[in-house]
Design an enzyme around this catalytic site. Structure first.
Site, short mmCIF file in Angstrom:
data_model
loop_
_atom_site.label_atom_id
_atom_site.label_comp_id
_atom_site.label_asym_id
_atom_site.label_seq_id
_atom_site.Cartn_x
_atom_site.Cartn_y
_atom_site.Cartn_z
N ASP A 66 43.59 36.45 33.35
CA ASP A 66 43.85 38.11 33.52
C ASP A 66 45.93 37.81 33.65
OD1 ASP A 66 45.01 37.24 36.06
OD2 ASP A 66 43.50 38.33 37.03
N ASN A 130 41.17 43.18 48.67
CA ASN A 130 39.99 44.81 48.67
C ASN A 130 38.71 43.98 47.74
OD1 ASN A 130 40.88 44.00 45.65
ND2 ASN A 130 42.05 45.78 45.56
N HIS A 132 38.43 42.27 45.57
CA HIS A 132 38.51 41.76 43.62
C HIS A 132 38.54 40.25 43.16
CE1 HIS A 132 43.36 41.74 43.72
NE2 HIS A 132 42.97 40.48 43.12
N GLU A 137 38.39 45.37 39.92
CA GLU A 137 38.73 46.64 41.05
C GLU A 137 37.58 47.07 41.65
OE1 GLU A 137 41.37 45.49 42.59
OE2 GLU A 137 43.55 46.17 41.46
P1 PGA Z 1 46.55 35.12 46.04
O1 PGA Z 1 45.32 35.71 45.25
O2 PGA Z 1 45.64 33.75 45.80
O3 PGA Z 1 47.46 35.28 45.49
O4 PGA Z 1 45.67 35.23 47.63
C1 PGA Z 1 44.30 36.27 44.60
C2 PGA Z 1 43.48 37.08 43.99
O5 PGA Z 1 44.43 38.79 44.70
O6 PGA Z 1 43.09 37.68 43.32
#
Ligand code: PGA
Length: 235
Positions: A66, A130, A132, A137
């Site tokens: 991404d 959340n 994702h 999302e």
């Molecule tokens: P993080 O993000 O590793 O910074 O917790 C993971 C994500 O948002 O997919």
């Protein structure tokens, strides 16, 4: 589903790096989708240590999964900058031509191009608070390939520090789709810390629903979870 609950973040990171080294040792082209964020930083650090022992990984191709839109990849907070800083610039064994950047100008052809090259061997994922995965999302159809997304407030909040504040977080991103992820031969899911405990357990044991994108991973035949979240032991 193969879940390994580790004693610590460090152990989780070591196991994940060892998993990747095993995949990279395969003969023939190996395509790997790379997660960014706080979670995989330790894994990249161990991976770099291994690679710098002198591995030949000319068969391995790397893709970010991404990236934010409208920002230069040299800026803090971007996935490009993260991967440069944590992986590509820390080792000389990865050839430039084996690094493939997925961004707003190139995402349309990703699924086709990777498909022609044998598909993803492994996609590495973190999990958002959340639910994702990559930047799919809640509410994203399971049928999506690589696409553009509007980021939710929850995701912008979660990543605001990396951009020096919520207002600096871009509103849009490019992400591999849910189907892109599910098409991979292997999925490596990492999650650490108490903030991820609830969503990890819900994603791995709750109903399979587009409202929790990570829940689709329950359907994947080769899902490997490395986590220090004890709540998912003995599932
Ligand atoms: P993080 O993000 O590793 O910074 O917790 C993971 C994500 O948002 O997919």
């Amino acid at each position: 589903m193969d879940i390994v609950v580790t004693k610590s973040y460090e152990e989780m990171s070591q196991y994940a790096a060892a998993f990747l080294i095993r995949r990279m040792a395969k003969k023939g082209r190996v395509n790997i989708g790379l997660a960014t964020g706080n979670t995989p930083t330790g894994m990249y650090s161990f991976l770099v240590q291994h690679l710098n022992l002198g591995y030949n990984i000319d068969n391995v191709h790397f893709y970010n999964i991404d990236e934010y839109c409208g920002v230069n990849g040299t800026e803090n907070g971007t996935c490009t900058r993260y991967l440069q800083d944590n992986l590509f610039q820390k080792t000389e064994v990865i050839k430039k031509e084996n690094i493939h950047w997925v961004h707003e100008g190139s995402y349309q052809t990703l699924d086709e191009e990777v498909g022609k090259q044998g598909g993803f061997d492994t996609v590495i994922l973190g999990i958002g608070e959340n639910g994702h995965i990559a930047y799919n999302e809640p509410g994203t159809p399971f049928s999506t390939l690589t696409h553009l997304v509007d980021l939710t407030d929850a995701s912008k909040m979660q990543h605001s520090e990396e951009f020096g504040g919520y207002n600096n977080v871009p509103h849009k991103a490019v992400t591999v789709g849910v189907k892109t992820i599910m098409n991979a031969k292997n999925i490596l899911l990492l999650a650490n810390g108490p903030k991820k405990a609830r969503i990890l357990k819900e994603g791995l044991t709750g109903p399979i629903t587009e409202e929790i994108p990570a829940s689709v991973l329950q359907l994947h035949p080769n899902l490997y979870v490395f986590t220090d979240v004890e709540e998912v032991a003995n599932l």
